[in-house]
Design an enzyme around this catalytic site. Structure first.
Site, PDB file in Angstrom:
ATOM      1  N   CYS A 114       0.879  -1.155   0.079  1.00 22.51           N
ATOM      2  CA  CYS A 114      -0.103   0.245   0.008  1.00 22.51           C
ATOM      3  C   CYS A 114       0.777   1.346  -0.014  1.00 22.51           C
ATOM      4  O   CYS A 114       0.249   2.303  -0.415  1.00 22.51           O
ATOM      5  CB  CYS A 114      -1.049   0.056   1.171  1.00 22.51           C
ATOM      6  SG  CYS A 114      -2.115  -1.532   1.246  1.00 22.51           S
ATOM      7  N   HIS A 258      -3.091   7.412   2.583  1.00 25.53           N
ATOM      8  CA  HIS A 258      -3.462   6.112   1.856  1.00 25.53           C
ATOM      9  C   HIS A 258      -4.922   5.868   2.471  1.00 25.53           C
ATOM     10  O   HIS A 258      -5.315   5.893   3.697  1.00 25.53           O
ATOM     11  CB  HIS A 258      -2.568   4.916   2.436  1.00 25.53           C
ATOM     12  CG  HIS A 258      -3.290   3.601   2.334  1.00 25.53           C
ATOM     13  ND1 HIS A 258      -3.703   3.378   1.111  1.00 25.53           N
ATOM     14  CD2 HIS A 258      -3.042   2.553   3.114  1.00 25.53           C
ATOM     15  CE1 HIS A 258      -3.946   1.881   1.338  1.00 25.53           C
ATOM     16  NE2 HIS A 258      -3.558   1.576   2.404  1.00 25.53           N
ATOM     17  N   ASN A 288      -9.744  -0.086   0.178  1.00 27.11           N
ATOM     18  CA  ASN A 288      -8.386   0.073  -0.102  1.00 27.11           C
ATOM     19  C   ASN A 288      -7.889  -0.566  -0.983  1.00 27.11           C
ATOM     20  O   ASN A 288      -7.873  -1.749  -1.528  1.00 27.11           O
ATOM     21  CB  ASN A 288      -7.782  -0.823   1.357  1.00 27.11           C
ATOM     22  CG  ASN A 288      -6.225  -0.801   1.431  1.00 27.11           C
ATOM     23  OD1 ASN A 288      -5.808  -0.218   0.513  1.00 27.11           O
ATOM     24  ND2 ASN A 288      -5.770  -1.277   2.290  1.00 27.11           N
TER      25      ASN A 288
END
Ligand code: COA
Length: 334
Positions: A114, A258, A288
């Site tokens: 990520c 994020h 996500n």
């Protein structure tokens, strides 16, 4: 005047198909209310059977190139941050280069899960400042739906597919990339992982929601512990990057985090004392998307027309590894 790395084009792409919390609650033992309350997510996008990560990357890249008024022939290097490459090799970046009609210039993938885009931006900036490239196409692209265990309610509600991209240019002019900090601590590696190799995906083959196919990677996570460390490390890294470049929390105009969980986002915003509305929130719309998450958030903010020239953006991410980091940018794109 000295040379700086400027963002001159921004793009994003979300696949058409939407998987809502309601639909998910017919697949695993969950509810829309639980997912919203614990994560802030309402839906996620899932790529089509005949799409691969490179296809999402290409769409985001085309929009970024178009936004910059450039073509693939103007690019000197292409980086794709991805955890879900089309194949083990060649790199997804080389596939993207081919699909965009480019040839000859270097193209490679980076893997920091990520945090891939934040890592990639730092890497590209360093190489560009060193004079290696003038224009870099930096993409974050993921097909997380292909490595999610669709029977595991602890993880399958959290992820989605997408891609985001920026065109970077090394030129004279005020603003641009200020700098970055990056960290990794592999002692945490077992708290969030996909142990088996991603087996790619055959175009035309349906997504294997049953997860019976041998070799398919499945995400395993100790959610509570990931949450706790993420909040702590993100709190530290935003302070660290500001200190390193002599800025105050109050100097930051936009927090571009994020997008993993609204509660993690809010904890960082609180630490930063960000005014309401100064943090980009897209996790509700696409969950996500791993390395695509930060550029998608940036694209969202940019397309709203919210960013003024000279404003300071703080990008941050936390990932499996654990790998985390932050970038500071003074916006220079008119
Ligand atoms: N629907 C309903 N219940 C669920 C569920 C779901 N989708 N997923 C988990 N639960 C249950 C658990 O089984 C547990 O039940 P139990 O108490 O009977 O054992 C209960 O909800 C609470 O689980 P817990 O893990 O304590 O919830 P939480 O508040 O920590 O939220 C996460 C879980 C995963 C949303 C949260 O920990 C998180 O976001 N962690 C970080 C994940 C992340 O960001 N990963 C990527 C980093 S890049």
């Amino acid at each position: 005047m000295s040379l700086h790395t400027h963002i001159v084009g921004v793009g994003g792409y979300l696949p058409e198909r939407i998987l809502s919390n309601e639909t998910l609650s017919t697949m695993v033992d969950t509810t829309d209310a639980w997912i919203r309350e614990r994560t802030g997510i309402t839906q996620r996008h899932i790529l089509a059977h005949d799409q691969q990560t490179s296809d999402l990357a290409v769409e985001a890249a085309k929009q970024a190139l178009d936004d910059a008024g450039l073509t693939i022939d103007d690019i000197d290097a292409l980086i794709v941050a991805t955890t879900t490459p089309d194949m083990v090799f060649p790199s997804t970046a080389s596939v993207v280069q081919y699909k965009l009609g480019g040839k000859g210039f270097p193209a490679w993938d980076i893997q920091a899960v990520c945090s891939g885009f934040v890592y990639g931006l730092a890497q590209a900036d360093g190489m560009m400042r060193g004079g290696m490239f003038q224009r870099v196409l930096m993409i974050g692209a993921e097909s997380m739906s292909r490595i999610v265990d669709w029977k595991d309610r602890n993880t399958c509600v959290l992820f989605g597919d997408g891609a985001g991209a920026v065109v970077l240019e090394n030129r004279e002019g005020e603003g641009g990339m200020i700098g970055s900090v990056l960290h990794c601590d592999g002692s945490y590696r077992q708290l969030l992982m996909a142990e088996h190799q991603h087996n790619g995906h055959e175009p035309g083959k349906a997504i294997d929601f049953s997860m019976d196919a041998a070799g398919v990677a499945a995400i395993e996570m100790k959610g509570n512990e990931v949450f706790r460390v993420a909040v702590s490390k993100l709190g530290e890294v935003v302070g660290e990057v500001l200190d390193k470049y002599g800025l105050q929390k109050s100097d930051v105009d936009w927090l571009v985090p994020h997008q993993a969980n609204i509660r993690i986002l809010n904890a960082t915003a609180k630490k930063m004392k960000m005014e309401a509305g100064r943090m980009v929130i897209t996790v509700d719309q696409h969950a996500n998307t791993s390395s695509a998450s930060v550029p998608l958030a940036l694209n969202h903010l940019y397309r709203q027309g919210s960013i003024q020239t000279g404003q300071i953006l703080l990008l941050e991410a936390f990932a499996s590894g654990f790998a985390w980091g932050a970038n500071l940018i003074r916006w220079s794109k008119s």
